[in-house]
Enzyme design. Structure first.
Site, PDB file in Angstrom:
ATOM      1  N   VAL A 761      19.028  15.622  31.400  1.00  0.00           N
ATOM      2  CA  VAL A 761      17.742  16.286  31.582  1.00  0.00           C
ATOM      3  C   VAL A 761      17.711  17.039  32.912  1.00  0.00           C
ATOM      4  CG1 VAL A 761      16.444  14.682  30.142  1.00  0.00           C
ATOM      5  CG2 VAL A 761      16.745  14.171  32.563  1.00  0.00           C
ATOM      6  N   ASP A 762      18.830  17.034  33.620  1.00  0.00           N
ATOM      7  CA  ASP A 762      18.870  17.762  34.898  1.00  0.00           C
ATOM      8  C   ASP A 762      19.767  18.986  34.748  1.00  0.00           C
ATOM      9  OD1 ASP A 762      21.304  16.575  34.647  1.00  0.00           O
ATOM     10  OD2 ASP A 762      21.154  15.338  36.444  1.00  0.00           O
ATOM     11  N   ASP A 763      20.133  19.591  35.853  1.00  0.00           N
ATOM     12  CA  ASP A 763      20.926  20.805  35.769  1.00  0.00           C
ATOM     13  C   ASP A 763      22.412  20.509  35.713  1.00  0.00           C
ATOM     14  OD1 ASP A 763      18.771  22.451  35.698  1.00  0.00           O
ATOM     15  OD2 ASP A 763      18.561  22.471  37.874  1.00  0.00           O
TER      16      ASP A 763
END
Ligand code: WTA
Length: 892
Positions: A761-763
């Site tokens: 869910v992050d980069d």
């Protein structure tokens, strides 16, 4: 009439569906619009302007498509399962209920398996789990006592502060305990009588090149390297960078460092000089250990040159390397052709054998560092994940034992490279601590690429390189027409052919096989059937088609063009689908019995494509296999089933192990004898692990839910800090949701409590199970003098899980060109490594930004995925026109 093979028609079709990652996201399959479909045949003429006549019998003398016998599957409707029926508006027939809800699809271990398993029932698991949570100290110290401790740990088994609100994050396990991981892997097992047991088998990429080391032989070699390292001044706590391919010398070096208390930092030998230099500068190693070259196909990769460049670079940053130990690999490069720096470089073979084969152990505290491993995060700078000794040792050994149901007679093969965490915990430490026999495979990088994989939006395929050359013309045409073209040269275990994996399994009688979904998917698609698909694909390229193949059939996604009101799909006797103005739909054609395939000359009379597809597997016995394992990314249910049914002959449980570089060992994983599995779910937490799912505000959600995956309380294998940057450690992992460790992954928990990982869910992008930070790729791109700005997002990729999609803004007045596109990709390869090369460069005159200048990645993700009807509100953008421009340039 040919009966539809019932078990081969489990296939989904999303009518009018957007480009949902149906293939990857387990939860998607439960959505209401997913059906088992088989389309009614509706014969229409093809638009001859768009047709390509392949000179085959597929067209009749009037250039019309021949359509005999396309209806045969529909004839067999009486064999359909419950729920079959018409969907009138689609002119389609449902062949069964909505696709599994894999949630309700329990795959139970056999009684024989459970009876012999280390944990043989849910009750036994529950009992052990309960104890591990209620009395972690007692639970873990009992296990830890099975190892050798020079001195027992102090009063506290675990001392932690897991909550940033209460001050500095601290995790300590077995503090005060004095031990050594190398001793526990080797000396302890030899003393227990395993001296003559094979510790490491080595299988070279070239069939016939192999070797083995018993526990005693391994210890001797480890001691020689340890003595050498001591001799050149490496001491307890010093860092050593290891940049080696998958040869036995890699785990040997790791163990040698552990023996003398040095901290190894293995850098995957696919990383570029720049990345290596970054790591050298960060950890300031006393020595760098490498190999002069490795062979990938016919081409030697000059590892030593890469190391030279990295050492030069780091010297500019004031970090010099005094010793570079070089393993001589004459198969790839002659000694005399290896560039050499006198005084710094030294040949492994010239020195190591001269050292004594015994070496006293450096006893270290349980909380002394064991290794550093750099991993990607959401900024350009990689994070040096630091693991310590005691907790990591206990945790990797225990997880290995239970998740794979390890038995002393097992032969264990993990396909991971030691350059990643899996190679640390589950090629080296976990198995050796258990006295296991481990197969080290040189790897899938070094093969002659006779075939390549590629994806276009008319299909994803694996083809013979020679065939590719012939059809280049078709490709370029297709590319121009449809724009999106991703060519990926993926490592695939197909040298000398697609059966290599199973050949190795039979050769060594491998009983536990642990690999990554990306490899499963690439194997799944191997086989002659793909050639058939290839032929099919180029015959029907008149419309936008996405062709996929899975264990159950072909998936064909068809988008009708405005100027092509009808889409026709016809091929050698397959049922065809014709539908007017459908927009986009996805159909699946079950593997048919093909009596006479006219399209693909090589496959005349193929009795069953299914069999063709799997023959690379089925021609090997694989009887030795007992347990399969998967790691690195969510395994999609169809890959899971293929792995289970075809590779494992429906008898080997699959341990889908969810964990991370940071966690050191498995966190959520099946215990194969205890649990019924659900294809695609990592199931339940390991002992001592308390996963929680929280919402955006950090509130724990109970029961059936999805959200952010966090962990409550520490576990022995947890990383203790980011090297030299404890603040970043706290900010990244402990501040997002105070009181918890935040994994960066999304997760769904179903009604039965099973966990379904849904991705980062992050980069961070997960490419073939390798973590790559979007920021790293962006910073590589913008280092190109003609690149003004770049934004990178992940995009669904059939084999790699995710592909890298880069939006690039050029500096003023620089024109777009194919050469520049290649140059940009090359820049990333050079700066990070080939595995991080973008799959697609999308020219961007501007990037969608908010008025405060923040790039709206959500919009970029939608454009990359061609989900143009889901762009959402763009009115908050500083310049909403940017989006339109980007869409226009999508196909350039
Ligand atoms: C992903 C690799 C779903 C996840 C061991 C995690 C998985 C990242 C699984 C860590 C799995 C790993 N199911 N996703 N079984 N295993 N992942 O640090 O996104 O290279 O956060 O460690 O891989 O990658 P890393």
């Amino acid at each position: 009439m040919i009966p539809v093979p019932y078990n081969s028609i489990v296939c989904a079709a999303a009518a009018g569906g957007a480009r949902e990652p149906l293939f990857r996201n387990p939860s998607a399959s439960a959505s209401a619009s997913v059906y088992l479909l088989q389309f009614n045949c509706n014969r229409r003429r093809i638009n001859t302007n768009n047709r390509r006549n392949n000179n085959n019998n597929f067209m009749d003398s009037n250039n019309n498509m021949r359509t005999e016998s396309y209806l045969r599957h529909v004839d067999s409707r009486k064999l359909m399962p419950n729920g079959a029926g018409h969907i009138p508006h689609l002119k389609a027939v449902i062949l069964g209920e909505a696709l599994a809800s894999e949630e309700d699809d329990l795959v139970l271990p056999s009684k024989e398996f459970s009876d012999q398993a280390n944990v043989h029932s849910p009750e036994q698991y529950m009992e052990m789990y309960k104890r591990s949570i209620e009395d972690p100290d007692g639970f873990w110290s009992e296990i830890a006592s099975q190892f050798y401790w020079k001195q027992k740990w102090g009063e506290k088994v675990c001392d932690e502060n897991f909550d940033v609100r209460d001050g500095k994050i601290k995790i300590e396990w077995f503090k005060g305990g004095i031990t050594n991981v190398c001793y526990n892997c080797l000396d302890r097992n030899i003393e227990a009588g395993l001296g003559d047991k094979v510790a490491l088998y080595w299988e070279g990429n070239e069939p016939g090149l192999d070797g083995s080391l018993t526990y005693s032989q391994l210890l001797n070699q480890v001691c020689q390297v340890a003595n050498y390292l001591k001799d050149i001044g490496v001491k307890k706590g010093d860092a050593v960078i290891v940049y080696l391919p998958m040869i036995n010398e890699l785990p040997i070096t790791m163990l040698a460092c552990a023996r003398i208390g040095a901290v190894h930092s293995v850098v995957f030998a696919g990383f570029s000089a720049e990345s290596l230099a970054q790591r050298i500068t960060d950890c300031k190693p006393k020595a760098v250990i490498t190999c002069n070259a490795v062979r990938r196909g016919t081409k030697p990769i000059l590892l030593k040159d890469i190391v030279d460049a990295a050492i030069n670079d780091s010297a500019k940053d004031g970090v010099s390397v005094d010793v570079c130990l070089v393993y001589d690999n004459p198969v790839a490069l002659k000694r005399e052709d290896t560039k050499w720096t006198q005084g710094r470089d030294i040949w492994w073979q010239d020195v190591i054998p001269k050292y004594p084969s015994t070496c006293p152990v450096e006893w270290v505290d349980a909380e002394d560092p064991l290794f550093l491993l750099y991993t990607s995060g959401s900024t350009g700078k990689p994070k040096g994940v630091l693991h310590t000794t005691g907790g990591y040792m206990v945790y990797t050994a225990t997880t290995f034992k239970y998740a794979f149901d390890y038995k002393p007679s097992d032969i264990y093969w993990c396909t991971a490279d030691c350059g990643w965490i899996t190679g640390h915990s589950y090629v080296t430490y976990g198995p050796l601590l258990n006295g296991a026999t481990v197969l080290v495979y040189e790897g899938f990088k070094n093969f002659m690429r006779k075939r390549m994989y590629f994806t276009t939006n008319i299909g994803l395929c694996e083809i013979d390189i020679n065939v590719l050359r012939e059809t280049h013309r078709v490709h370029s045409k297709t590319t121009r027409k449809n724009g999106f073209y991703m060519a990926s040269y993926l490592p695939a275990p197909n040298y000398p052919d697609a059966g290599r994996c199973w050949d190795i399994v039979d050769k060594y009688k491998v009983s536990i096989f642990y690999t990554a979904p990306t490899l499963v998917r690439s194997l799944m698609r191997d086989g002659e059937a793909v050639r058939y698909l290839y032929a099919l694909m180029f015959t029907v390229y008149l419309c936008e088609i996405d062709l996929r193949i899975n264990a159950f059939g072909f998936w064909i996604r068809v988008s009708t063009h405005q100027h092509t009101p009808m889409t026709h799909l016809v091929s050698c006797g397959l049922p065809m689908m014709v539908e007017e103005n459908l927009g986009t739909c996805l159909i699946c054609i079950p593997f048919p019995k093909i009596s006479d395939c006219k399209l693909c000359n090589g496959l005349k009379g193929t009795p069953s494509l299914m069999k063709e597809l799997d023959k690379y597997v089925t021609r090997y016995s694989r009887k030795s296999l007992r347990v399969l394992g998967s790691v690195g990314e969510p395994i999609n249910p169809s890959a899971w089933r293929w792995f289970y049914n075809v590779v494992g002959d429906s008898r080997c449980p699959i341990s889908d192990t969810w964990w991370q570089t940071e966690t050191g060992g498995f966190m959520i994983t099946p215990l194969p004898g205890a649990w019924a599995q659900k294809p695609g779910s990592a199931t339940f937490p390991f002992f001592g692990i308390q996963p929680v799912i929280v919402d955006e505000k950090g509130v724990e959600i109970d029961g059936e839910c999805s959200g952010y995956l966090c962990i409550k309380k520490s576990w022995p294998g947890a990383f203790r800090t980011l090297y030299g940057d404890h603040e970043r450690y706290e900010t990244t992992y402990f501040k997002p949701f105070a009181g918890y460790y935040f994994s960066g992954d999304g997760c769904r928990r179903d009604k039965d409590g099973y966990h379904w990982l849904t991705g980062r869910v992050d980069d961070v992008i997960n490419v073939s199970g390798h973590r790559i930070g979007t920021a790293e790729v962006e910073s590589a791109l913008v280092s190109h003098p003609q690149c003004a700005e770049a934004a990178v997002v992940g995009v669904e990729h059939e084999v790699k899980g995710q592909g890298i999609y880069a939006f690039v803004t050029l500096v003023d007045s620089v024109p777009y060109s194919e050469d520049l596109r290649k140059d940009l990709i090359l820049t990333v390869r050079k700066q990070i490594g080939a595995f991080a090369a973008p799959d697609k460069i999308h020219w961007a005159p501007g990037l969608p930004k908010t008025r405060s200048g923040k790039i709206m990645r959500r919009i970029l993700r939608k454009i990359a995925a061609r989900q143009l009807d889901e762009l959402g509100d763009t009115s908050t953008l500083a310049d909403p026109n940017v989006v339109k421009q980007l869409i226009e340039l999508s196909d350039s």
